[in-house]
Design an enzyme around this catalytic site. Structure first.
Site, PDB file in Angstrom:
ATOM      1  CB  THR A  10      -0.831  -0.124   1.278  1.00  0.00           C
ATOM      2  OG1 THR A  10      -1.474  -1.105   1.470  1.00  0.00           O
ATOM      3  CG2 THR A  10      -1.781   1.228   1.301  1.00  0.00           C
ATOM      4  N   GLY A 121       1.323   9.095  10.246  1.00  0.00           N
ATOM      5  CA  GLY A 121       1.198   9.163   8.924  1.00  0.00           C
ATOM      6  C   GLY A 121       1.828  10.321   8.184  1.00  0.00           C
ATOM      7  CG  ASP A 188       0.525   1.407  14.755  1.00  0.00           C
ATOM      8  OD1 ASP A 188       1.574   1.183  14.005  1.00  0.00           O
ATOM      9  OD2 ASP A 188      -0.152   2.635  15.120  1.00  0.00           O
ATOM     10  CE  LYS A 192       1.800   4.921  14.199  1.00  0.00           C
ATOM     11  NZ  LYS A 192       0.238   4.836  13.646  1.00  0.00           N
TER      12      LYS A 192
HETATM   13  N1  HSE Z   1      -1.756   1.050  10.890  1.00  0.00           N
HETATM   14  C1  HSE Z   1      -1.444   2.450  11.072  1.00  0.00           C
HETATM   15  C2  HSE Z   1      -2.350   3.309  11.559  1.00  0.00           C
HETATM   16  C3  HSE Z   1      -0.743   2.717   9.946  1.00  0.00           C
HETATM   17  O1  HSE Z   1      -3.645   2.795  11.508  1.00  0.00           O
HETATM   18  O2  HSE Z   1      -2.182   4.317  12.342  1.00  0.00           O
HETATM   19  C4  HSE Z   1      -0.049   4.323  10.087  1.00  0.00           C
HETATM   20  O3  HSE Z   1       1.016   4.086  10.964  1.00  0.00           O
END
Ligand code: HSE
Length: 362
Positions: A10, A121, A188, A192
């Site tokens: 992607t 992002g 995730d 971060k």
């Molecule tokens: N899977 C991650 C999210 C992608 O949904 O934020 C971006 O880091």
């Protein structure tokens, strides 16, 4: 500038498209793309299926790593930097675990290591944070750092979709990780908030020391009850530094209507920094998705081309991560008999044993 691209999923496809556009303004091209043999039909002769075909290619000046996962990306990044090739990555897992090592290897080999896309992002956040903390001592980071889960909570709360329907849409839109457990359980976000905290507080933090509790227990009924109390449910990371003591928590959080985070919807992220000289800074934008994330990657590429990609991260503070629950918070707790109560001074063990819980932001 000649590039190698690791990963044509992607994000990789988004990078490919944006680099083609960029080549109208800058002397830049992608020479080779590493992926599985199945991509031959799309990529033709550019496809390589052995990472060494890029690592050992002396024509290639810089690489973009968007493979996901840990072991292969670690090998790619480490070996490319040792060969003096600049590396751009969106990989929060490897960055959160090896930030200092990669930056040092880049400096030793006179190349750059850039990771703007690893947090938020498409939001420009890493570079502004690095510049800002030269003046402003940031001691509090608070925000929504995952697009997939914010999308799910929005679609369930505002449009009545079921959890599974909302997750399926998040996958379809290219927001979710290959294994969405990392999104749903908060790993995730852990990675971060680790990256942001390590940079802001100038010290190493271990992902395993960061408390996290996921959103898989959320139902439409819970969201409706929370709404009726004047709140909206968000999946929030909070990181607080007090001296060298750091408390970082990732947990579902009831945000009062009117709070800046209450209006952050769908795949958007928002991060609030509080520091010594700036009071509160807010960063907002699309936190997931092919083109927004590719934009952050290609902005890093431009900073390398324009020779302004240097990052001077210093691990100069011995940070102590507090793993104990901050008991001044209030929690909304649903016990195993479906009884809802508001609790203070509650231990993590009890929170984790409940059916569902959320922190209540006052
Ligand atoms: N899977 C991650 C999210 C992608 O949904 O934020 C971006 O880091």
């Amino acid at each position: 500038m000649v590039l190698g691209l690791f990963g044509y999923g992607t994000i990789g496809r988004g990078v490919y498209t944006l680099v083609e556009n960029l080549s109208k303004k800058y002397d830049v091209k992608i020479k080779k793309v590493f992926d599985l043999p199945i991509k031959k039909e799309i990529l033709g002769d550019k496809l390589v299926t052995d990472i060494d075909d890029i690592i050992n290619d002396n024509d290639i000046d810089a690489v973009v790593e968007v493979l996901g996962g840990h072991d292969l990306p670690y090998q790619v990044i480490s070996n490319c930097l040792k060969k003096g090739k600049s590396v751009i990555t969106a990989n929060k897992e490897v960055v959160s675990m090896h930030l200092e090592e990669f930056i040092n290897t880049a400096h030793e080999n006179k190349c750059s290591f850039c990771f703007e896309a690893s947090v938020g992002g498409g939001i420009p956040i890493i570079r502004p944070l690095i510049d800002n903390i030269k003046v402003n001592e940031v001691n509090n980071i608070f925000g929504i750092l995952n697009g997939t889960t914010n999308y799910i909570l929005t679609k369930m709360g505002d449009e009545g979709l079921s959890f599974d329907e909302a997750l399926a849409l998040a996958k379809k839109n290219g927001f979710a990780e290959a294994n969405p457990t990392a999104d749903l359980e908060g790993l995730d976000i852990v990675r971060k908030i680790n990256i942001l905290s390590s940079l802001a507080y100038k010290g190493n933090i271990c992902n395993d020391d960061i408390y996290h509790y996921g959103i898989t227990g959320v139902t439409k009924e819970i969201l409706d009850d929370i709404k009726s109390r004047g709140y909206v449910l968000k999946f929030v990371a909070s990181s607080v530094k007090n001296g060298n003591d750091v408390t970082i928590r990732v947990e579902p959080t009831m945000v009062p209507n009117g709070h800046p985070l209450s209006a952050v919807k769908n795949e958007f992220n928002a991060i609030l920094f509080t520091g010594s000289t700036n009071d509160m800074l807010q960063f907002y934008g699309k936190g997931a998705g092919s083109i927004p994330t590719a934009t952050a990657i290609v902005s890093d590429l431009v900073s390398i081309i324009e020779k302004r990609a240097y990052i001077d991260y210093k691990n100069e503070n011995q940070l102590e991560v507090n793993k104990k629950h901050v008991n001044s918070n209030t929690y909304y707790v649903i016990d195993n008999d479906n009884k809802v109560s508001l609790r203070m001074d509650i231990e993590d063990e009890e929170l984790l044993a409940s059916k569902f819980y959320a922190r209540v932001l006052m």
